[in-house]
Design a protein around this motif. Structure first.
Motif, mmCIF file in Angstrom:
data_model
loop_
_atom_site.group_PDB
_atom_site.id
_atom_site.type_symbol
_atom_site.label_atom_id
_atom_site.label_comp_id
_atom_site.label_asym_id
_atom_site.label_seq_id
_atom_site.Cartn_x
_atom_site.Cartn_y
_atom_site.Cartn_z
ATOM 1 N N GLN A 38 0.836 -1.193 0.000
ATOM 2 C CA GLN A 38 0.000 0.000 0.000
ATOM 3 C C GLN A 38 0.876 1.249 0.000
ATOM 4 O O GLN A 38 2.089 1.184 0.216
ATOM 5 N N PHE A 39 0.235 2.409 -0.213
ATOM 6 C CA PHE A 39 0.996 3.656 -0.269
ATOM 7 C C PHE A 39 0.262 4.757 0.485
ATOM 8 O O PHE A 39 -0.878 4.573 0.937
ATOM 9 N N VAL A 40 0.946 5.879 0.648
ATOM 10 C CA VAL A 40 0.340 7.060 1.268
ATOM 11 C C VAL A 40 0.560 8.261 0.355
ATOM 12 O O VAL A 40 1.481 8.284 -0.462
ATOM 13 N N GLU A 41 -0.316 9.249 0.484
ATOM 14 C CA GLU A 41 -0.135 10.526 -0.189
ATOM 15 C C GLU A 41 0.489 11.478 0.826
ATOM 16 O O GLU A 41 0.030 11.584 1.961
ATOM 17 N N VAL A 42 1.549 12.169 0.403
ATOM 18 C CA VAL A 42 2.332 13.000 1.312
ATOM 19 C C VAL A 42 2.265 14.463 0.884
ATOM 20 O O VAL A 42 2.459 14.790 -0.294
ATOM 21 N N SER A 43 1.999 15.319 1.832
ATOM 22 C CA SER A 43 1.968 16.755 1.579
ATOM 23 C C SER A 43 3.394 17.296 1.603
ATOM 24 O O SER A 43 4.007 17.391 2.668
ATOM 25 N N CYS A 44 3.923 17.636 0.425
ATOM 26 C CA CYS A 44 5.305 18.112 0.312
ATOM 27 C C CYS A 44 5.332 19.621 0.074
ATOM 28 O O CYS A 44 4.694 20.110 -0.864
ATOM 29 N N ASP A 45 6.063 20.323 0.907
ATOM 30 C CA ASP A 45 6.203 21.771 0.765
ATOM 31 C C ASP A 45 4.846 22.416 0.470
ATOM 32 O O ASP A 45 4.644 23.020 -0.596
ATOM 33 N N PRO A 46 3.880 22.293 1.392
ATOM 34 C CA PRO A 46 2.500 22.743 1.135
ATOM 35 C C PRO A 46 2.353 24.219 0.794
ATOM 36 O O PRO A 46 1.342 24.617 0.210
ATOM 37 N N ASP A 47 3.343 25.034 1.116
ATOM 38 C CA ASP A 47 3.256 26.460 0.788
ATOM 39 C C ASP A 47 3.502 26.729 -0.695
ATOM 40 O O ASP A 47 3.160 27.808 -1.197
ATOM 41 N N HIS A 48 4.106 25.752 -1.392
ATOM 42 C CA HIS A 48 4.460 25.963 -2.792
ATOM 43 C C HIS A 48 3.948 24.884 -3.742
ATOM 44 O O HIS A 48 3.768 25.144 -4.934
ATOM 45 N N LEU A 49 3.705 23.681 -3.247
ATOM 46 C CA LEU A 49 3.266 22.576 -4.096
ATOM 47 C C LEU A 49 1.839 22.185 -3.727
ATOM 48 O O LEU A 49 1.566 21.862 -2.574
ATOM 49 N N VAL A 50 0.943 22.215 -4.691
ATOM 50 C CA VAL A 50 -0.475 21.966 -4.428
ATOM 51 C C VAL A 50 -0.757 20.473 -4.271
ATOM 52 O O VAL A 50 -1.417 20.049 -3.312
ATOM 53 N N LEU A 51 -0.272 19.668 -5.213
ATOM 54 C CA LEU A 51 -0.589 18.249 -5.215
ATOM 55 C C LEU A 51 0.287 17.468 -4.243
ATOM 56 O O LEU A 51 1.494 17.721 -4.123
ATOM 57 N N LYS A 52 -0.344 16.524 -3.560
ATOM 58 C CA LYS A 52 0.419 15.606 -2.712
ATOM 59 C C LYS A 52 1.165 14.604 -3.584
ATOM 60 O O LYS A 52 0.832 14.406 -4.752
ATOM 61 N N ARG A 53 2.176 13.966 -3.021
ATOM 62 C CA ARG A 53 2.979 12.986 -3.749
ATOM 63 C C ARG A 53 2.744 11.592 -3.180
ATOM 64 O O ARG A 53 2.705 11.416 -1.952
#
Length: 256
Positions: A38-53
């Motif tokens: 399984q996988f997770v969605e990660v909030s990366c640099d939320p101030d600049h990147l909209v989509l999670k990875r």
């Protein structure tokens, strides 16, 4: 089960190779529920990147969850710079993981960051009384995550590591190493890596009990946008929902 949004804390940030880190996060909600593959969605640099990875879960238990982060873009670069004590929002567990067989000998085949989805699997196979060997391939020796390789070796039997370029005891692709083995000695196969690697394995493993975890670009991670759909023998399926793990036989490899 609905995905869980969890605020985690970075416990460790371990440099594993020239371009990869292992992030150990506090996780009392998602970690205990995660299954191998399984996988997770990660909030990366939320101030600049909209989509999670999306990231495969490298390891998880009742208190922690670990990610294998290879530097490929702005999001992964930001993650690699996190320090212990930093916060990180994740959503999961997502997708369908591996079907684990409790009898027979298994072969794990991973390429690059694809080894991440196989770590929990190797442990689970051992805990259920099974056995596994592994073949892992990387572009160069500098990309080999020795920390991860050593962790795998605590759960697997024979471990073969190969590189495509440069000096190393074993050079070539995972297919080259597979050809050196007696394929009939294994009953179950699990593979994760670049699409090109998986397609190269098809002639050898498609008629056998082989599960593959597909690495695809994802926008939402919940099956809403259909951006990660792949063609299968039973129609289009979303990698983030019906996958990321599929039987090798059901994937239309000519469409990838």
């Amino acid at each position: 089960m609905s995905p869980i949004i969890e605020k985690t804390v970075v416990l460790e940030n371990i440099k594993a190779s020239a371009d990869s880190h292992i992030l150990v996060l506090s996780s009392e909600k998602i970690g205990r529920l995660t299954q191998p593959g399984q996988f997770v969605e990660v909030s990366c640099d939320p101030d600049h990147l909209v989509l999670k990875r999306p990231f495969s879960v490298y390891e998880a238990n009742e208190e922690t969850l670990s990610l294998y982060v290879k530097r490929v873009g702005k999001g992964s670069q930001w993650l690699q710079q996190l320090r212990p004590g930093g916060s990180l929002e994740i959503i999961g567990p997502l997708g369908n993981g591996y079907r684990i067989i409790e009898s027979g000998r298994c072969l794990l085949i991973g390429g690059g960051c694809g080894i991440a989805s196989l770590k929990m699997l190797s442990r689970e196979i051992e805990e259920r009384g099974g056995s596994s060997d592994a073949i892992f391939g990387f572009k160069t020796a500098a990309e080999i995550p020795q920390t991860a390789i050593e962790a795998f070796q605590t759960h697997t039997g024979t471990m073969t590591v190969t590189v495509e370029m440069g000096l190393y005891p074993k050079t070539g692709t995972v297919v080259d190493r597979l050809k050196e083995l007696t394929i009939g000695a294994y009953q179950h196969f699990y593979a994760c890596g670049p699409i090109g690697m998986l397609k190269a394995l098809v002639p050898f493993l498609q008629t056998l009990d082989t599960q593959v975890s597909l690495e695809m670009r994802m926008a939402c991670g919940f099956g809403v946008c259909y951006g990660c759909s792949v063609k299968t023998v039973s129609g289009n399926k979303r990698v983030c929902c019906e996958g990321p793990v599929f039987s090798m036989q059901e994937v239309d490899w000519h469409d990838l």
